[in-house]
Design a protein around this motif. Sequence first.
Motif, short mmCIF file in Angstrom:
data_model
loop_
_atom_site.label_atom_id
_atom_site.label_comp_id
_atom_site.label_asym_id
_atom_site.label_seq_id
_atom_site.Cartn_x
_atom_site.Cartn_y
_atom_site.Cartn_z
N ILE A 1 -9.63 3.38 -5.99
CA ILE A 1 -8.56 3.64 -6.02
C ILE A 1 -7.97 3.90 -7.35
O ILE A 1 -7.10 4.41 -7.55
CB ILE A 1 -8.17 2.36 -4.81
N HIS A 2 -8.45 2.89 -8.07
CA HIS A 2 -7.99 3.04 -9.56
C HIS A 2 -7.65 4.68 -9.68
O HIS A 2 -6.68 5.48 -10.66
CB HIS A 2 -8.77 2.25 -10.65
N ASP A 3 -8.90 5.50 -9.90
CA ASP A 3 -9.36 6.86 -10.07
C ASP A 3 -7.81 7.87 -9.49
O ASP A 3 -7.61 8.80 -10.18
CB ASP A 3 -10.28 7.29 -10.31
N ILE A 4 -7.90 7.58 -8.63
CA ILE A 4 -7.19 7.71 -7.74
C ILE A 4 -5.41 7.53 -7.90
O ILE A 4 -4.74 8.99 -7.02
CB ILE A 4 -8.04 8.58 -6.22
N GLU A 5 -5.06 6.54 -8.02
CA GLU A 5 -4.00 6.40 -6.82
C GLU A 5 -2.60 6.86 -7.73
O GLU A 5 -2.02 6.96 -6.91
CB GLU A 5 -3.36 4.37 -6.89
N ASN A 6 -2.76 7.38 -8.80
CA ASN A 6 -1.82 7.75 -9.43
C ASN A 6 -1.22 9.62 -8.82
O ASN A 6 -0.53 10.38 -8.90
CB ASN A 6 -1.62 8.90 -11.08
N VAL A 7 -2.39 10.20 -7.83
CA VAL A 7 -1.72 11.27 -6.99
C VAL A 7 -1.32 11.04 -5.52
O VAL A 7 -1.15 12.06 -5.08
CB VAL A 7 -3.11 12.45 -7.10
N LEU A 8 -1.70 10.18 -5.43
CA LEU A 8 -1.05 9.14 -4.51
C LEU A 8 -0.29 9.10 -3.92
O LEU A 8 0.82 8.77 -4.36
CB LEU A 8 -1.64 8.02 -3.17
N GLN B 1 6.53 -4.85 -4.09
CA GLN B 1 5.21 -5.56 -3.98
C GLN B 1 4.84 -5.86 -5.81
O GLN B 1 4.26 -6.66 -6.20
CB GLN B 1 3.73 -5.27 -3.92
N GLN B 2 6.13 -4.48 -6.64
CA GLN B 2 5.54 -5.22 -7.83
C GLN B 2 3.71 -4.94 -8.11
O GLN B 2 3.71 -6.01 -9.05
CB GLN B 2 6.40 -6.12 -8.87
N LYS B 3 3.46 -4.00 -7.68
CA LYS B 3 2.13 -3.87 -7.89
C LYS B 3 1.02 -2.82 -7.76
O LYS B 3 1.72 -2.16 -7.17
CB LYS B 3 1.08 -4.85 -7.51
N SER B 4 0.29 -2.26 -7.93
CA SER B 4 -0.98 -1.06 -8.19
C SER B 4 -1.61 -0.86 -6.16
O SER B 4 -2.00 -2.22 -6.18
CB SER B 4 -1.36 -0.65 -9.21
N VAL B 5 -2.02 0.20 -6.50
CA VAL B 5 -2.38 -0.03 -4.49
C VAL B 5 -3.76 -0.55 -5.00
O VAL B 5 -4.45 -1.38 -4.31
CB VAL B 5 -2.55 1.23 -4.45
N ASP B 6 -4.34 0.19 -6.11
CA ASP B 6 -5.91 -1.04 -6.19
C ASP B 6 -5.42 -3.00 -6.47
O ASP B 6 -6.74 -3.03 -6.11
CB ASP B 6 -6.25 0.03 -7.94
N ILE B 7 -4.43 -3.21 -7.09
CA ILE B 7 -4.57 -4.22 -7.28
C ILE B 7 -4.25 -4.91 -5.17
O ILE B 7 -4.80 -6.15 -5.24
CB ILE B 7 -3.68 -4.72 -7.82
N LEU B 8 -3.40 -4.40 -5.02
CA LEU B 8 -3.02 -4.69 -3.42
C LEU B 8 -4.08 -5.05 -2.68
O LEU B 8 -4.54 -5.17 -1.65
CB LEU B 8 -1.83 -3.62 -3.04
N PHE B 9 -4.56 -4.08 -2.66
CA PHE B 9 -6.14 -3.28 -2.22
C PHE B 9 -7.36 -4.83 -2.46
O PHE B 9 -7.91 -5.24 -1.15
CB PHE B 9 -6.41 -2.00 -2.08
N ARG B 10 -7.51 -5.22 -3.51
CA ARG B 10 -8.47 -5.65 -4.00
C ARG B 10 -7.64 -7.13 -2.90
O ARG B 10 -7.94 -7.99 -2.56
CB ARG B 10 -8.47 -6.07 -5.78
N GLU B 11 -6.13 -7.29 -2.90
CA GLU B 11 -5.95 -9.33 -2.43
C GLU B 11 -6.11 -8.72 -0.52
O GLU B 11 -6.35 -9.75 -0.48
CB GLU B 11 -4.35 -8.63 -2.86
N VAL B 12 -5.81 -7.75 -0.49
CA VAL B 12 -6.18 -7.68 0.82
C VAL B 12 -7.41 -7.68 1.28
O VAL B 12 -7.26 -8.10 2.14
CB VAL B 12 -5.08 -6.45 1.47
N PHE B 13 -8.38 -7.16 0.58
CA PHE B 13 -9.76 -7.04 1.45
C PHE B 13 -10.71 -7.91 0.51
O PHE B 13 -11.75 -7.84 0.89
CB PHE B 13 -10.01 -5.89 0.61
N ASP C 1 4.78 4.39 -3.62
CA ASP C 1 6.51 3.71 -4.58
C ASP C 1 6.70 3.08 -4.08
O ASP C 1 7.37 1.39 -4.80
CB ASP C 1 7.26 5.32 -4.44
N ASP C 2 6.79 2.70 -2.83
CA ASP C 2 7.75 1.31 -1.69
C ASP C 2 6.48 0.24 -2.22
O ASP C 2 7.37 -0.88 -2.67
CB ASP C 2 7.41 1.12 -0.36
N ILE C 3 5.00 0.56 -2.59
CA ILE C 3 4.08 -0.51 -2.78
C ILE C 3 4.37 -0.70 -4.11
O ILE C 3 5.20 -2.42 -4.74
CB ILE C 3 2.86 -0.13 -2.65
N ARG C 4 4.47 0.31 -4.98
CA ARG C 4 5.01 -0.61 -6.22
C ARG C 4 6.69 -0.98 -5.84
O ARG C 4 6.76 -2.34 -7.32
CB ARG C 4 4.89 0.94 -7.12
N MET C 5 7.38 -1.11 -5.71
CA MET C 5 9.06 -1.20 -6.19
C MET C 5 8.69 -2.52 -5.18
O MET C 5 9.32 -3.91 -5.86
CB MET C 5 9.85 -0.05 -5.65
#
Length: 233
Positions: free
Chosen positions: A188-195, A219-231, A213-217
């Motif tokens: 996710i970390h490698d790819i999230e900038n293109v998603l 939740q104020q976090k990257s997709v990678d960090i959100l993924f690690r928290e959720v899972f 964009d909604d996740i960043r705005m």
Amino acid sequence: MNPILECRNLSKKYNHQTYALNDLSLSLGRGQIVGLLGPNGSGKTTLIKLINGLLIPSGGSVLIDGMAPGVDTKKLISYLPERSYLDDSMKVKDIIHYFTDFYENFHADKAYEMLADLEISPEARMRTLSKGTKEKVQLILVMSREAKLYILDEPIGGVDPAARDYILHTILSNYSEDATILLSTHLIHDIENVLDHVLFLQNGRLVLNASVDDIRMEQQKSVDILFREVFRC
Ligand SMILES: Nc1ncnc2c1ncn2[C@@H]1O[C@H](COP(=O)(O)OP(=O)(O)OP(=O)(O)O)[C@@H](O)[C@H]1O
């Protein structure tokens, strides 16, 4: 305009076991890159196979550009499976020839251009290539088709980190603006900038369907960090 992909209450059970996919509903618009993310066994490949008509749903339906999976939808989808289906004894240039004959929407010139960029010889026989180079060849073949929906199951898993950026650039610069890319990955970390958008699957259920964009705005976090928290295990 129809969504390019619509799943309605889609479910899949293998051998009467628990659901690999459970009552999944979603609609994907055109012109975006969508990450299909989830832990091992969450149902990503099952969903991808259902969209490609390789599995029959146990319940619900899938529509691609308004049509059920079949001969017509295969023309609209360019699919990179998780495992190679290419004949190892063939040369890269022979596979390109084969694809040119097989797919009306395949552009050999584009494939040769990408091979040159990645310094892969068209004369090479597939079995002589490393795992990562084979993956690059497969991705080149898939991205050289003019499709409406690209489905990439783990496109950069075996590729070294230095080549990943180039591969992502290859993906981005080789699809038309109104096409959609659905890609599954654990990187996710490698790819999230293109998603543009992400789908999180957990135990066969869709637990998040949100724009990056909604996740960043919100939740104020990257997709990678959100993924690690959720899972978190
Ligand atoms: N052919 C099969 N027969 C029985 N069960 C299967 C089969 N294929 C997948 N499953 C089960 O379905 C569930 C979802 O698997 P799937 O391969 O779709 O997950 P995934 O998210 O792609 O996993 P990974 O990230 O490990 O590739 C898992 O519990 C898996 O064991």
